[in-house]
Design a protein around this motif. Structure first.
Motif: not given
Length: 398
Positions: A396-398, A133-135, A148-150, A124-127
């Motif tokens: 922030i809305p997701r 969100a990783t805590r 999670q990372k990708v 959910g966090a590329g550009s």
């Protein structure tokens, strides 16, 4: 800060040092870890780094001289020994690790004995990397990380990773991030391969389940991870765009070789396209010189975005041309097996490079993001409106 200017004595020192190392450690008979260890000890891995950390305190502009001498003697291009470690992570280690930790990390990085990967992007966090969100939560003398990372290149081969995690969800997204390095052997890390359209699996997704990271492996202050990450991202863009070592090399060399091999397919239209591609490649090479000078002044800025954008879009244009020149033959490929070798040789090398270069306008920041960086930092254009300006990340809305 003014960039140091290379002098005759600087160049003579680099050349003399390189020739001595190569004479004592002939590349054709010396194992790569031993050769690159000697290269590092002599200060030739990153000539602009401090002495004792793989450098000579020399101008960065002299690095191509050292690399050319190494390749001419039969040695490897240094960046290929540890792709992410050499071009993306090493500069951040130099800037943010204390000298003792930097020395511990940089030498095995330079020799290739300890590979590195980058744990930044998320599903959910590329550009919008700052939206990750990783805590990471305080846990005694360290941190407990979950997430999670990708798109993690070479994570399956890496000993170390750089990691960006959220340590404070109650502040705006850019301010609540912290930067760590993590040993990939730590319990709780699960690496899963992602198969690419080439048939290879060099990318991965990485799951972190209660992974403990000592606070001594934090770079920069708590909540200052975005600043440190931008240092890494600038080096990544420069590394991704700074791969043409000489005139006529790189992807355009493949196009020239293919053109020479198929005179029966020459047409005036294709000739003009190839000429234009060569001109673009030369423009990119010269722009790369500007990016190197800018990087020698400190953290790479908008110049790194320019050269990354040029390089990634040029490589796609070159291999589009190659496939058109090949005609129906361009639709053939040797194998999609996951066990296929990772090199670019073989009867379908051009086709595989064509498939691989689809990622170049995504990895290291999309072309759209690069254009934003150029527009905002170089051209001083107004920033794009942000609906989340000033909001705490948790709101922030997701």
């Amino acid at each position: 800060m003014t960039a140091p200017t290379a002098t005759v004595s600087d160049a003579a020192l680099v050349e003399e040092t390189a020739r001595r190392v190569l004479a004592e450690h002939p590349p054709v008979s010396t194992p790569i870890p031993e050769l690159m260890g000697a290269w590092y000890d002599a200060g030739l891995t990153w000539v602009h780094f401090p002495a004792g950390l793989g450098g000579l305190d020399a101008p960065r502009a002299l690095q191509p001289l050292a690399n050319r001498l190494l390749r001419a003697a039969g040695g490897p291009e240094p960046r290929t020994v540890n792709t992410i470690g050499y071009g993306i992570v090493a500069g951040t280690i130099r800037r943010y690790a204390d000298p003792e930790l930097a020395a511990r990390l940089l030498r095995p990085l330079a020799t290739g004995e300890e590979k590195w990967c980058q744990l930044f992007s998320e599903p959910g966090a590329g550009s919008d990397l700052a939206g990750l969100a990783t805590r990471a939560v305080r846990d005694g003398d360290g941190w407990r990380v979950n997430g999670q990372k990708v798109w993690n290149s070479l994570a399956h081969l890496s000993r170390w990773a750089v990691l960006l995690a959220r340590t404070d969800p109650d502040v705006p997204k850019h301010k609540g991030l912290t930067y760590f390095i993590v040993d990939m052997r730590t319990p709780g890390i699960d690496v899963r391969p992602l198969r690419q359209i080439t048939g290879r699996a060099a990318f991965n997704e990485v799951f972190l389940d209660d992974v403990h990271i000592p606070d001594s492996q934090r770079f920069g202050g708590v909540g200052e991870g975005w600043l440190v990450a931008n240092s890494t991202l600038g080096d990544e863009r420069t590394s991704l765009g700074d791969r043409v070592a000489a005139r006529g090399s790189g992807p355009v060399a493949d196009a020239l070789a293919l053109w020479a091999a198929h005179p029966e397919r020459h047409t005036p239209v294709l000739r003009e396209r190839l000429t234009r591609l060569w001109v673009r490649a030369e423009s990119q090479r010269l722009t790369g010189d500007r990016a190197r000078v800018a990087a020698s002044k400190g953290v790479a800025g908008a110049e790194s975005a320019i050269i990354k954008l040029l390089n990634s879009e040029l490589s796609q244009a070159v291999y589009d041309f190659c496939l058109e020149l090949l005609g129906p033959e361009g639709t053939l490929i040797d194998t999609y097996s996951l066990e296929a070798p990772d090199d670019e040789s073989g009867p379908a090398a051009i086709q595989r490079k064509y498939l691989r270069c689809r990622a170049t306008t995504l990895e290291g920041g999309t072309s759209e993001i690069m254009r934003n960086v150029i527009g905002e930092r170089s051209l001083k254009l107004p920033r794009e409106p942000r609906a989340d300006q000033g909001l705490a990340w948790k709101d922030i809305p997701r």
